[in-house]
Design a protein around this motif. Sequence first.
Motif, PDB file in Angstrom:
ATOM      1  N   ALA A 162       0.861  -1.185   0.000  1.00  0.00           N
ATOM      2  CA  ALA A 162       0.000   0.000   0.000  1.00  0.00           C
ATOM      3  C   ALA A 162       0.896   1.233   0.000  1.00  0.00           C
ATOM      4  O   ALA A 162       2.117   1.145   0.196  1.00  0.00           O
ATOM      5  CB  ALA A 162      -0.934   0.004   1.213  1.00  0.00           C
ATOM      6  N   LEU A 163       0.302   2.390  -0.230  1.00  0.00           N
ATOM      7  CA  LEU A 163       1.068   3.636  -0.271  1.00  0.00           C
ATOM      8  C   LEU A 163       1.481   4.051   1.137  1.00  0.00           C
ATOM      9  O   LEU A 163       0.645   4.367   1.975  1.00  0.00           O
ATOM     10  CB  LEU A 163       0.242   4.742  -0.928  1.00  0.00           C
ATOM     11  N   ASP A 164       2.783   4.035   1.377  1.00  0.00           N
ATOM     12  CA  ASP A 164       3.342   4.475   2.654  1.00  0.00           C
ATOM     13  C   ASP A 164       4.831   4.739   2.435  1.00  0.00           C
ATOM     14  O   ASP A 164       5.456   4.113   1.570  1.00  0.00           O
ATOM     15  CB  ASP A 164       3.143   3.401   3.735  1.00  0.00           C
ATOM     16  N   HIS A 165       5.387   5.676   3.160  1.00  0.00           N
ATOM     17  CA  HIS A 165       6.789   6.071   2.990  1.00  0.00           C
ATOM     18  C   HIS A 165       7.077   6.399   1.518  1.00  0.00           C
ATOM     19  O   HIS A 165       8.124   6.031   0.968  1.00  0.00           O
ATOM     20  CB  HIS A 165       7.724   4.949   3.468  1.00  0.00           C
ATOM     21  N   THR A 166       6.150   7.117   0.889  1.00  0.00           N
ATOM     22  CA  THR A 166       6.253   7.372  -0.550  1.00  0.00           C
ATOM     23  C   THR A 166       7.469   8.219  -0.920  1.00  0.00           C
ATOM     24  O   THR A 166       7.996   8.105  -2.025  1.00  0.00           O
ATOM     25  CB  THR A 166       4.966   8.047  -1.064  1.00  0.00           C
ATOM     26  N   ALA A 167       7.926   9.067  -0.010  1.00  0.00           N
ATOM     27  CA  ALA A 167       9.091   9.911  -0.305  1.00  0.00           C
ATOM     28  C   ALA A 167      10.351   9.083  -0.507  1.00  0.00           C
ATOM     29  O   ALA A 167      11.284   9.500  -1.185  1.00  0.00           O
ATOM     30  CB  ALA A 167       9.302  10.922   0.816  1.00  0.00           C
ATOM     31  N   ILE A 168      10.356   7.879   0.082  1.00  0.00           N
ATOM     32  CA  ILE A 168      11.537   7.016  -0.002  1.00  0.00           C
ATOM     33  C   ILE A 168      11.323   5.858  -0.974  1.00  0.00           C
ATOM     34  O   ILE A 168      12.199   5.534  -1.781  1.00  0.00           O
ATOM     35  CB  ILE A 168      11.903   6.464   1.395  1.00  0.00           C
ATOM     36  N   LEU A 169      10.129   5.248  -0.920  1.00  0.00           N
ATOM     37  CA  LEU A 169       9.897   4.016  -1.672  1.00  0.00           C
ATOM     38  C   LEU A 169       9.278   4.242  -3.045  1.00  0.00           C
ATOM     39  O   LEU A 169       9.291   3.339  -3.880  1.00  0.00           O
ATOM     40  CB  LEU A 169       8.993   3.072  -0.861  1.00  0.00           C
ATOM     41  N   GLY A 170       8.718   5.429  -3.292  1.00  0.00           N
ATOM     42  CA  GLY A 170       8.039   5.681  -4.557  1.00  0.00           C
ATOM     43  C   GLY A 170       6.582   6.023  -4.318  1.00  0.00           C
ATOM     44  O   GLY A 170       6.008   5.690  -3.282  1.00  0.00           O
ATOM     45  N   ASP A 171       5.973   6.696  -5.303  1.00  0.00           N
ATOM     46  CA  ASP A 171       4.606   7.173  -5.096  1.00  0.00           C
ATOM     47  C   ASP A 171       3.571   6.396  -5.890  1.00  0.00           C
ATOM     48  O   ASP A 171       2.445   6.851  -6.073  1.00  0.00           O
ATOM     49  CB  ASP A 171       4.493   8.671  -5.402  1.00  0.00           C
ATOM     50  N   THR A 172       3.922   5.206  -6.372  1.00  0.00           N
ATOM     51  CA  THR A 172       2.939   4.312  -6.983  1.00  0.00           C
ATOM     52  C   THR A 172       3.027   2.951  -6.314  1.00  0.00           C
ATOM     53  O   THR A 172       4.065   2.584  -5.740  1.00  0.00           O
ATOM     54  CB  THR A 172       3.166   4.143  -8.496  1.00  0.00           C
ATOM     55  N   ILE A 173       1.935   2.191  -6.375  1.00  0.00           N
ATOM     56  CA  ILE A 173       1.917   0.849  -5.800  1.00  0.00           C
ATOM     57  C   ILE A 173       3.001  -0.022  -6.430  1.00  0.00           C
ATOM     58  O   ILE A 173       3.691  -0.785  -5.739  1.00  0.00           O
ATOM     59  CB  ILE A 173       0.527   0.205  -6.002  1.00  0.00           C
ATOM     60  N   GLU A 174       3.172   0.111  -7.740  1.00  0.00           N
ATOM     61  CA  GLU A 174       4.154  -0.711  -8.437  1.00  0.00           C
ATOM     62  C   GLU A 174       5.584  -0.394  -7.995  1.00  0.00           C
ATOM     63  O   GLU A 174       6.416  -1.301  -7.846  1.00  0.00           O
ATOM     64  CB  GLU A 174       4.012  -0.538  -9.954  1.00  0.00           C
ATOM     65  N   GLU A 175       5.883   0.889  -7.794  1.00  0.00           N
ATOM     66  CA  GLU A 175       7.222   1.268  -7.329  1.00  0.00           C
ATOM     67  C   GLU A 175       7.487   0.720  -5.934  1.00  0.00           C
ATOM     68  O   GLU A 175       8.589   0.225  -5.640  1.00  0.00           O
ATOM     69  CB  GLU A 175       7.363   2.788  -7.335  1.00  0.00           C
ATOM     70  N   ILE A 176       6.501   0.820  -5.074  1.00  0.00           N
ATOM     71  CA  ILE A 176       6.652   0.294  -3.713  1.00  0.00           C
ATOM     72  C   ILE A 176       6.792  -1.224  -3.749  1.00  0.00           C
ATOM     73  O   ILE A 176       7.622  -1.805  -3.037  1.00  0.00           O
ATOM     74  CB  ILE A 176       5.461   0.738  -2.839  1.00  0.00           C
ATOM     75  N   ALA A 177       5.984  -1.873  -4.607  1.00  0.00           N
ATOM     76  CA  ALA A 177       6.081  -3.325  -4.744  1.00  0.00           C
ATOM     77  C   ALA A 177       7.470  -3.751  -5.193  1.00  0.00           C
ATOM     78  O   ALA A 177       8.011  -4.765  -4.720  1.00  0.00           O
ATOM     79  CB  ALA A 177       5.027  -3.826  -5.733  1.00  0.00           C
ATOM     80  N   MET A 178       8.080  -2.983  -6.099  1.00  0.00           N
ATOM     81  CA  MET A 178       9.423  -3.308  -6.566  1.00  0.00           C
ATOM     82  C   MET A 178      10.424  -3.293  -5.418  1.00  0.00           C
ATOM     83  O   MET A 178      11.325  -4.146  -5.345  1.00  0.00           O
ATOM     84  CB  MET A 178       9.846  -2.310  -7.644  1.00  0.00           C
ATOM     85  N   GLN A 179      10.269  -2.337  -4.486  1.00  0.00           N
ATOM     86  CA  GLN A 179      11.154  -2.288  -3.330  1.00  0.00           C
ATOM     87  C   GLN A 179      10.926  -3.489  -2.409  1.00  0.00           C
ATOM     88  O   GLN A 179      11.880  -4.137  -1.966  1.00  0.00           O
ATOM     89  CB  GLN A 179      10.946  -0.987  -2.560  1.00  0.00           C
ATOM     90  N   LYS A 180       9.661  -3.801  -2.114  1.00  0.00           N
ATOM     91  CA  LYS A 180       9.361  -4.930  -1.231  1.00  0.00           C
ATOM     92  C   LYS A 180       9.837  -6.241  -1.847  1.00  0.00           C
ATOM     93  O   LYS A 180      10.338  -7.136  -1.147  1.00  0.00           O
ATOM     94  CB  LYS A 180       7.857  -5.013  -0.963  1.00  0.00           C
ATOM     95  N   ALA A 181       9.655  -6.384  -3.169  1.00  0.00           N
ATOM     96  CA  ALA A 181       9.999  -7.633  -3.856  1.00  0.00           C
ATOM     97  C   ALA A 181      11.487  -7.928  -3.807  1.00  0.00           C
ATOM     98  O   ALA A 181      11.905  -9.062  -4.077  1.00  0.00           O
ATOM     99  CB  ALA A 181       9.537  -7.562  -5.313  1.00  0.00           C
TER     100      ALA A 181
END
Length: 422
Positions: A162-181
């Motif tokens: 979900a969208l959280d820590h967007t300043a660091i992880l990215g501002d889209t679900i896909e960008e955040i997913a890429m970090q978690k993955a």
Amino acid sequence: MQEYERFINRFSKLGKRVDDLSRIGRLMKAVGDPQQRLRFIHVAGTNGKGSCCEMLAKTLTAAGYRTGLFTSPYIIRYNDRIRINGEDITDAELNELALLIEPSVDACGEGFSQFEITQAMGLLHFARQKCDVVVLETGLGGRLDSTNIIPPPEAALITSIALDHTAILGDTIEEIAMQKAGIIKRGSAAVCSACVKDGALTVMQEQAERCGTHLRTPDMSRMNVRRCDMFGSEFDYGDMRGLRLMMGGTHQLYNAAAVIETAEALRERGFSIPEAALRKGLTAQIPARIQMLSRDPLVIVDGGHNPEGISALAATVGTLGCKKHFVIGMLSDKDSAEAARLIAPHGDRFVCVDSFAPNARNAAELAELLKSSGADAEPSTLSAEETVARELASLGEDEALIICGSLYLASLFAGGIEHLGK
């Protein structure tokens, strides 16, 4: 002040932003690379990490494995971030570790973060205590998180995106997913919660394929829910009947399914996990996760701190047929406007606090956000503890108090409310 507190407080909470894992690599090398002597289950996700880690650690302990557990942030005291078989590391052990690694850390001459230092101490502790396996929760993201310095884990579990820590992880679900993955590695089993869908799930599948591993996802059609409320759940999953959860809320059913699939993945890798151990593990409880502090009056504390976490709380307390008073506070870097929109319809009265953390959102600002969503809200000029004590004293018959919005706020009360004199 304890020796370990003096040592850790020498470092900043966040440290400098990193673009790779070289800094944590130098730190771990300085303390002897203990991660190379351990096996891991690595857990990442926006929400649900703590609950899944707790269930997995309790399962593995019940199965006879000496199990380390590393989580963040601490809930009741600093020591609860580092545990073995459910027991917190002691002050004496932390002090010994601090004195042991301080010269090596100083020799590195790096601007490490408190999280990195705590991680180094925790993994060294687990190695020295000869843990069979360590359940390791990421701090932030995954790919560049300092915990990702570990070798390929036995299993990598992604709990939610979900969208959280967007300043660091990215501002889209896909960008955040890429970090978690990024915690999925070649040679690891990979599990993804059924609540991860669409573009985020595609990212996970692609990462698993790149690593030559199969991505397991729970089949929720195999789940038959008999009961689910704020007091826990009873359900069947596949051939397992009468499973129980002690933590309330529908979201915990998704966490439980992910844990069951992770246990199955571990069995395929040679772990001996009897069904009885898994059943026991699912009954794990963790402070500040829709935690009931009192039945009469009904008092609940929850550390959900982003829209997804607030939504899970709203879905659970929305089933209560009583008047609900909230004491709420959030950090300034969270999406408070969306959180306010989600929780506003579920409360009869909101009192906002900001004394629980230096970076808390101003109580008056949070109250205005709640008012704009139709809530009866006001800021408190008292401390969080004084505000909760006042609200407790004013509760009428068949009324509930919910303390929520931040893990830092929840941690003040997760150990109980007896000290408030109610």
